[in-house]
Design an enzyme around this catalytic site. Structure first.
Site, mmCIF file in Angstrom:
data_model
loop_
_atom_site.group_PDB
_atom_site.id
_atom_site.type_symbol
_atom_site.label_atom_id
_atom_site.label_comp_id
_atom_site.label_asym_id
_atom_site.label_seq_id
_atom_site.Cartn_x
_atom_site.Cartn_y
_atom_site.Cartn_z
ATOM 1 N N TYR A 189 0.845 -1.198 0.000
ATOM 2 C CA TYR A 189 0.000 0.000 0.000
ATOM 3 C C TYR A 189 0.883 1.252 0.000
ATOM 4 C CZ TYR A 189 -3.564 3.349 1.515
ATOM 5 O OH TYR A 189 -4.411 4.433 1.597
ATOM 6 N N SER B 2 -30.143 16.941 18.622
ATOM 7 C CA SER B 2 -29.642 15.902 19.531
ATOM 8 C C SER B 2 -30.824 15.032 19.941
ATOM 9 C CB SER B 2 -28.954 16.531 20.730
ATOM 10 O OG SER B 2 -29.836 17.406 21.347
ATOM 11 N N LYS C 143 -25.826 3.233 19.647
ATOM 12 C CA LYS C 143 -25.504 4.637 19.929
ATOM 13 C C LYS C 143 -24.000 4.699 20.168
ATOM 14 C CE LYS C 143 -26.827 8.762 22.370
ATOM 15 N NZ LYS C 143 -25.490 9.281 22.482
ATOM 16 N N ARG D 41 -20.484 19.170 14.553
ATOM 17 C CA ARG D 41 -21.850 19.523 14.917
ATOM 18 C C ARG D 41 -21.923 20.967 15.410
ATOM 19 N NH1 ARG D 41 -24.943 19.635 19.483
ATOM 20 N NH2 ARG D 41 -27.159 19.272 19.111
ATOM 21 N N GLU E 202 -20.885 9.192 13.105
ATOM 22 C CA GLU E 202 -20.089 9.383 14.317
ATOM 23 C C GLU E 202 -18.638 8.978 14.072
ATOM 24 O OE1 GLU E 202 -22.162 10.485 16.546
ATOM 25 O OE2 GLU E 202 -21.329 10.143 18.555
ATOM 26 N N LYS F 262 -30.317 4.710 26.794
ATOM 27 C CA LYS F 262 -28.937 4.601 27.259
ATOM 28 C C LYS F 262 -28.743 3.345 28.109
ATOM 29 C CE LYS F 262 -26.380 7.921 27.235
ATOM 30 N NZ LYS F 262 -26.171 9.316 27.338
ATOM 31 N N CYS G 41 12.120 3.106 47.795
ATOM 32 C CA CYS G 41 13.513 3.073 48.255
ATOM 33 C C CYS G 41 13.948 4.381 48.915
ATOM 34 C CB CYS G 41 14.443 2.760 47.078
ATOM 35 S SG CYS G 41 14.514 4.104 45.897
ATOM 36 N N CYS H 92 12.296 8.153 39.891
ATOM 37 C CA CYS H 92 13.185 7.697 40.950
ATOM 38 C C CYS H 92 14.450 7.267 40.211
ATOM 39 C CB CYS H 92 12.561 6.496 41.664
ATOM 40 S SG CYS H 92 13.760 5.578 42.628
HETATM 41 S S1 IVH Z 1 -29.083 10.157 15.093
HETATM 42 C C1 IVH Z 1 -31.725 13.599 15.635
HETATM 43 N N1 IVH Z 1 -27.876 7.882 15.487
HETATM 44 O O1 IVH Z 1 -25.893 10.915 19.715
HETATM 45 C C2 IVH Z 1 -30.794 12.561 15.202
HETATM 46 N N2 IVH Z 1 -27.101 9.776 16.689
HETATM 47 O O2 IVH Z 1 -27.728 13.231 21.182
HETATM 48 C C3 IVH Z 1 -29.552 12.606 15.957
HETATM 49 N N3 IVH Z 1 -25.191 9.295 18.138
HETATM 50 O O3 IVH Z 1 -25.257 14.065 18.361
HETATM 51 C C4 IVH Z 1 -28.524 11.763 15.417
HETATM 52 N N4 IVH Z 1 -24.995 7.161 17.644
HETATM 53 O O4 IVH Z 1 -23.495 12.293 18.040
HETATM 54 C C5 IVH Z 1 -27.927 9.173 15.827
HETATM 55 N N5 IVH Z 1 -26.893 5.786 15.714
HETATM 56 C C6 IVH Z 1 -26.944 7.079 16.034
HETATM 57 C C7 IVH Z 1 -26.052 7.647 16.948
HETATM 58 C C8 IVH Z 1 -26.160 9.016 17.256
HETATM 59 C C9 IVH Z 1 -24.500 8.175 18.349
HETATM 60 C C10 IVH Z 1 -24.889 10.599 18.798
HETATM 61 C C11 IVH Z 1 -24.786 11.766 17.866
HETATM 62 C C12 IVH Z 1 -25.765 12.775 18.354
HETATM 63 C C13 IVH Z 1 -26.069 12.298 19.732
HETATM 64 C C14 IVH Z 1 -27.521 12.575 20.028
#
Ligand code: IVH
Length: 675
Positions: free
Chosen positions: A39, A85, A118, A139, A177, A316, A413, A428
């Site tokens: 590569y 978010s 997530k 973001r 992400e 979560k 020591c 040391c």
């Molecule tokens: S969807 C409104 N999908 O979680 C849609 N977000 O608080 C928002 N995140 O800022 C994004 N995995 O950084 C989505 N499978 C996933 C995710 C994901 C992680 C993060 C992302 C976002 C935060 C949401």
């Protein structure tokens, strides 16, 4: 362009296409066809051509993978649609509430949920124009972010050109992400610790810090990955999210392969629980699952409140943070005398285990977070990452507790500790410090170093306590204590013999392993072979100068000074003489150009019964052969162990020669005996 030879243009195009393909095979499919060297050769060839003919550079050139010019400031970019978010939940009840809300807003309609991972990373928006990546934006505040395109181009799993010719998809936005695998993060932090640089708190922080760096060349060295989870294009009516995930895969992105569709909320809850149990099995951190309504039209109907959409929710996992009291700060002495402060915590249950210790790294870390003995602190645990204190609960600070004063004496020591200018750690300097002796021997025996089986921490403790070994060279005289060893607690004739055999076998390790095992500061397992390439014997290395060392590309002033310092020390010179007498390899054998395996490339797959892969690799290299990581046409033979998987399949398709373990052993043994 007219003046450039047609064949040059064709060559550049071919190299680009090939490099794009190999990036994809390696970073997205995890099925490499060529090795790093092949590569790198192609990349160098392309770089050279682009230097010679800069007019041939295109924005999607793979040469951007290794980093473009540094940027002073990141321009601000407004997102075409805001980056929202997600609202969070930890309870089954909340998930059911979410479902009830969705149902009430979508009466009498069929709908599905998509559940996906997530990722605990940093979100990123990518814009493609005409199939080429034109913009990578953070973001930011959700409305505006930073243009970090040059950094983003270095992330190998981000396609610089989409793998499609469908016109409607060529202009699109992809969101996802950026993450770092825990193993990569750990390796990077260990390296930083070794070189005295500041370590990062966790993979997410280190990802965030990396993306904001001004030099893309440095970003290119960091192991970042990108998972896509959102696609938008104005040129086509996209129908549903799950289909979009599939499309993202075909466009060349890494996508969560565990994403599933459910028609009931019970299925969603079950998915959430299953993945919570499995969270440790992922190579990267995930902190929950995201549930999204599948139909994009229904998503639009549901809309958003404030900054979160009503069509999605983050379920979560139980937090891996906890609050506890810091009872004490103790100092640990490393093998080269590095002092690491360690937190003694009131035991606390975090994500399935009890935590009572956490790393505090160095004096600056303690000072920056203003950590004091007696404080209530937040402790975080992430996968196999050592627990760490990430903040102090200031409101709960007991009255009158004093800032931590770093001790001036070694806890082991009692020698005076020193902190050199520009260094994060105290040291040391007493080489006779028993803790350093233990550390040096443990390092010597460890995997990747001399790899001595049976010589773990507990055994080293015993050998040092009984004064059988004070230096690694003493290991090679341990047979003189055979009877005394057998008489020790937990030892018998067989286990002593195994240990002595292991020590004897370690004499076969090649010079670069011995060099690494010596534990010279900043000489890690990747620098040692580089040194050996330029200084093929210990005598050459002992004779060299600072300038000569620094003239080697990979060796900077820190490493060079450390090497000179090491060999100036009389104890170390004596140690080398003793190791020489014991019969260890202190010079590199000439490559066996006429060996049976010379010039041949091998791949090993499955489990070998008589040796580890590293041992097999060493044998092959000892006979002048090379070991590649993936099967390609360039491979001469596949060495097949038990439970071989896709590599075997691929090699069979390509018609590559297959060697079973017996055949391999016969060939290397024959050569070995002759040697
Ligand atoms: S969807 C409104 N999908 O979680 C849609 N977000 O608080 C928002 N995140 O800022 C994004 N995995 O950084 C989505 N499978 C996933 C995710 C994901 C992680 C993060 C992302 C976002 C935060 C949401």
């Amino acid at each position: 362009m007219a003046s450039i030879d047609r064949s040059v243009i064709q060559k550049v195009e071919r190299l680009r296409k090939e490099l794009h393909r190999h990036d994809y095979l390696y970073y997205v499919k995890a099925e490499p066809e060529i090795n790093d060297e092949q590569y790198d050769t192609m990349m160098r060839e392309l770089q050279e051509l682009e230097i010679k003919y800069p007019e041939l550079i295109t924005p999607d050139s793979p040469t951007f993978r290794v980093g473009g010019e540094p940027t002073k400031e990141f321009p601000t970019v407004t997102h075409e649609i805001p980056m929202l978010s997600l609202s969070n939940t930890y309870s089954e009840e909340d998930i059911k509430d979410f479902d009830r809300r969705v149902r009430s807003l979508l009466p009498q309609r069929q709908f599905k949920y998509v559940c996906e991972l997530k990722f605990d990373g940093v979100s990123l928006s990518l814009r493609y124009r005409n199939g080429v990546l034109t913009l990578g934006v953070t973001r930011g505040d959700g409305v505006q972010g930073d243009d970090i395109t040059a950094n983003v181009k270095t992330i190998r799993s981000v396609p610089l050109r989409l793998k499609t010719s469908e016109p409607a998809l060529l202009d699109c936005e992809v969101r996802g992400e950026v993450i770092m695998n825990r193993k990569d993060f750990k390796r990077m932090n260990e390296e930083r610790e070794r070189t005295g640089e500041k370590t990062f708190i966790n993979p997410r922080n280190s990802t965030a810090g990396t993306l904001k760096m001004q030099d893309p060349k440095v970003v290119a060295t960091r192991p970042l990955r990108f998972f896509a989870y959102f696609l938008r294009t104005e040129r086509k009516q996209l129908k549903n999210h799950y289909e979009n995930l599939k499309t993202l895969t075909t466009l060349g992105f890494l996508v969560d392969e565990h994403a599933r569709l459910y028609t009931s909320i019970d299925g969603v809850i079950d998915h959430w629980k299953r993945f919570e149990e499995k969270r440790e099995s992922f190579p990267f951190d995930i902190d929950g699952i995201v549930v999204k309504v599948d139909s994009l039209q229904q998503q639009e109907t549901l809309g958003a409140i404030a900054k979160s959409p009503r069509w999605a929710i983050a379920c979560k996992f139980t937090s891996r943070k906890a609050e506890t009291r810091l009872n004490d700060i103790r100092l640990q002495v490393g093998r080269i005398g590095t002092i690491t402060p360690v937190a003694d915590l009131e035991p606390v249950f975090i994500g399935g285990t009890t935590v009572s210790r956490a790393s505090l790294y160095n004096e600056d870390y303690i000072r920056e977070l203003d950590i004091r003995v007696g404080d209530m602190v937040i402790v975080e645990r992430g996968g196999d990452v050592i627990p760490k204190i990430t903040s102090v609960v200031m409101e709960k600070r007991p009255k009158g507790i004093k800032p931590f004063r770093f001790p001036t004496k070694c806890p082991e020591c009692k020698a005076q500790l020193i902190r050199l200018q520009g260094e994060a750690n105290y040291f040391c300097e007493n080489e006779e410090c028993p803790q350093q002796i233990r550390g040096r021997i443990e390092h010597w025996a460890s995997r990747g170093a001399m790899d001595i089986e049976g010589l773990g921490e507990a055994v080293v403790d015993q050998l040092v306590d009984k004064k059988f070994v004070k230096s690694v060279a003493d290991l090679y005289h341990l047979h003189k204590h055979r009877e005394e060893l057998i008489a020790l607690d937990r030892w018998g004739e067989k286990s002593v013999q195994n240990l002595l055999d292991g020590i004897e076998q370690s004499k076969q390790r090649p010079f670069h392993r011995v060099l690494y095992s010596l534990g010279i500061r900043h000489v890690g397992s990747s620098i040692a072979p580089v040194l050996v390439e330029h200084f093929p014997s210990i005598d050459a290395l002992m004779k060299t100068t600072l300038d000569e060392l620094q003239s080697v590309h990979e060796i900077g002033p820190k490493i060079a000074e450390s090497i000179i310092h090491f060999f100036q020390n009389t104890h170390n010179r004596l140690l080398i003489e003793r190791l020489r007498k014991a019969g260890l390899s202190l010079s590199a054998e000439k490559k066996k150009l006429n060996g049976k395996l010379a010039g041949k490339t091998f791949v090993i797959t499955g489990t070998l019964s008589s040796m580890t892969r590293d041992q097999a690799k060493e044998l092959i290299e000892g006979q002048g052969g090379r070991v590649a990581s993936g099967v390609s046409k360039q491979v001469d033979a596949l060495i097949v162990g038990e439970d071989a998987g896709s590599k075997l399949e691929k090699a069979t398709t390509l018609g590559i020669e297959l060697w079973d373990e017996d055949r391999f052993l016969k060939i290397v043994k024959v050569r070995k005996n002759k040697d």
